[in-house]
Design an enzyme around this catalytic site. Structure first.
Site, short mmCIF file in Angstrom:
data_model
loop_
_atom_site.label_atom_id
_atom_site.label_comp_id
_atom_site.label_asym_id
_atom_site.label_seq_id
_atom_site.Cartn_x
_atom_site.Cartn_y
_atom_site.Cartn_z
N ASP A 39 73.42 70.10 -23.90
CA ASP A 39 72.97 68.92 -24.65
C ASP A 39 71.47 68.70 -24.50
O ASP A 39 70.82 69.32 -23.65
CB ASP A 39 73.70 67.67 -24.12
CG ASP A 39 75.07 67.52 -24.75
OD1 ASP A 39 75.33 68.16 -25.77
OD2 ASP A 39 75.87 66.74 -24.20
N TYR B 194 77.11 75.45 -12.68
CA TYR B 194 76.17 74.40 -13.04
C TYR B 194 75.68 73.70 -11.77
O TYR B 194 76.43 73.60 -10.79
CB TYR B 194 76.85 73.33 -13.91
CG TYR B 194 76.99 73.70 -15.37
CD1 TYR B 194 75.99 73.42 -16.28
CD2 TYR B 194 78.16 74.32 -15.84
CE1 TYR B 194 76.13 73.75 -17.63
CE2 TYR B 194 78.30 74.65 -17.18
CZ TYR B 194 77.28 74.36 -18.07
OH TYR B 194 77.42 74.68 -19.40
#
Lengths: 259, 259
Positions: free
Chosen positions: B56, B114
């Site tokens: 994003d 992540y």
């Protein structure tokens, strides 16, 4: 300009988007941003900010010291919270105390510490690009340390000062000059403490050290460059992005390297 | 769209100024920037870039994997140098190799890593503001680790998925979830490896973990939240700034925590 109680503050800033510290007409500066915030907190009364030193566009700070006189009685804690709320996220006031009216951030400074960061990787690191200069050529640490030794001490640093320097006396003392290398990330962190630094002095030192590091000059040349007392004998002025004002000292014995 | 030789590349990017990875009309995206650079290098021929995953706006990467078919015979080394020269400093192509035509960056990914960075200081750090989320309330590490244990393993993560997630199957495996705390700088680095992550899953996990960290929830609630299978039972979606795609795995046994 009101006379009020004097405050001393430690200011951190990301200098990337500022035209330097000092107020300039029609430019976005750190001092301008601080004075705008203080005027808001002082109900419109103009408050003049005095910094320990100027920093150029793109140069950062973790330890710039300012003083100012605030026109109203105010708790330092509340004033610090207020200033952090009123300033952009690029600036943080990390400490704020009341000081005696005789304190002056610039005139009373006895020394400063600056760091300069270089990342010696093949490609520029997107996360470091505003905070560390990218130098791609292999760098020799032993040669750099030899050059740093020759820079340490009291010298006439005319060769390492911008020709725009307005200081007549170019004699300064570097108490300590060192470099730490992180082999894993490729980061080199240079640190300099001294009783004062001439305009662009650290950036010209770094521009010259990078020539030593990658073999374009020998470390011994530092002594010759100092002796020549002419700007052209040293290397280029390195980019501002790697430079950061780390600390300001008001007592000589606090300066790392001072004996 | 030309069919050519297939290349696989590792892409690092500072996501601050991008509207995410994926191409969108009239938006500045990482994929768009890569495709623009590749078209220039391919003399105007459009080259489609496939990423291992979307990120994003504001989310970063140190290890995004892409593949693309380049229409001409070209040396991978030269192509990598060309791509780095043609892309903005926010993007670095850190590795590029030729791969078999059967390789697909997204379909063949077996897992991802992540990280999410939080700085737990009194004031926001100007140097971390784009790369680490600022949380000012005291955080309890033992409670966070307890919560991370409850998140690890194979679960239906419906409660931790955006209601805009288009995946029917919400069962995922987190192989390893850990946190490292630097007491000196106040930085907390969370790391998650898993076989896949739902839309906003890590940001919702972090939003919930911060509630556990500062005492608004107990670590045991994680189990209840998972069981409820409803988005409202978990915490808010944390800011994108702390999130970074660190690695993509194409072999299960390479994933840290996979047994």
């Amino acid at each position: 300009m009101a006379k009020g109680l004097r405050y001393k503050a430690v200011i951190m800033y990301d200098g990337t988007q500022f035209s330097g510290f000092q107020v300039q007409p029609d430019q976005r500066t750190v001092q301008g941003e601080l004075e705008r915030a203080l005027a808001e907190l002082a109900k419109g009364v103009k408050v003049r900010v005095h910094g320990a030193g100027r920093t150029d566009a793109g140069v950062h700070s973790r330890g710039q010291i300012i003083h100012f006189d605030f026109p109203f009685e105010i708790d330092p804690e509340g004033l610090m919270i207020g200033m952090n709320a009123k300033t952009t996220a690029e600036i943080t006031i990390s400490n704020l105390i009341r000081v005696d009216d005789s304190f002056h951030a610039r005139y009373m400074a006895k020394g400063k510490k600056y760091s300069y960061r270089v990342h010696n990787n093949r490609f520029k690191d997107p996360f470091l690009r505003h905070y560390s200069y990218h130098h791609r050529y292999p760098m020799n640490k032993a040669k750099v340390e030899h050059a740093l030794e020759r820079l340490t001490g009291t010298h006439d640093f005319t060769s390492f000062a911008s020709t725009h320097s307005d200081k007549e006396d170019k004699i300064r003392t570097i108490y300590k000059a060192s470099v730490e290398v992180n082999e894993e990330t490729g980061e080199w962190i240079f640190t300099f403490t001294g009783n004062g630094f001439l305009y662009n002095m650290i950036r010209i030192i770094i521009g010259t050290l990078l020539q030593v590091a990658d073999g374009r000059r020998e470390p011994e040349e530092i002594t010759t460059i100092i002796a020549k007392k002419e700007r052209e004998s040293a290397g280029p002025t390195a980019s501002p992005v790697g430079l950061c004002m780390e600390e300001v000292y008001y007592t000589l014995k606090d300066i790392p390297g001072f004996e």
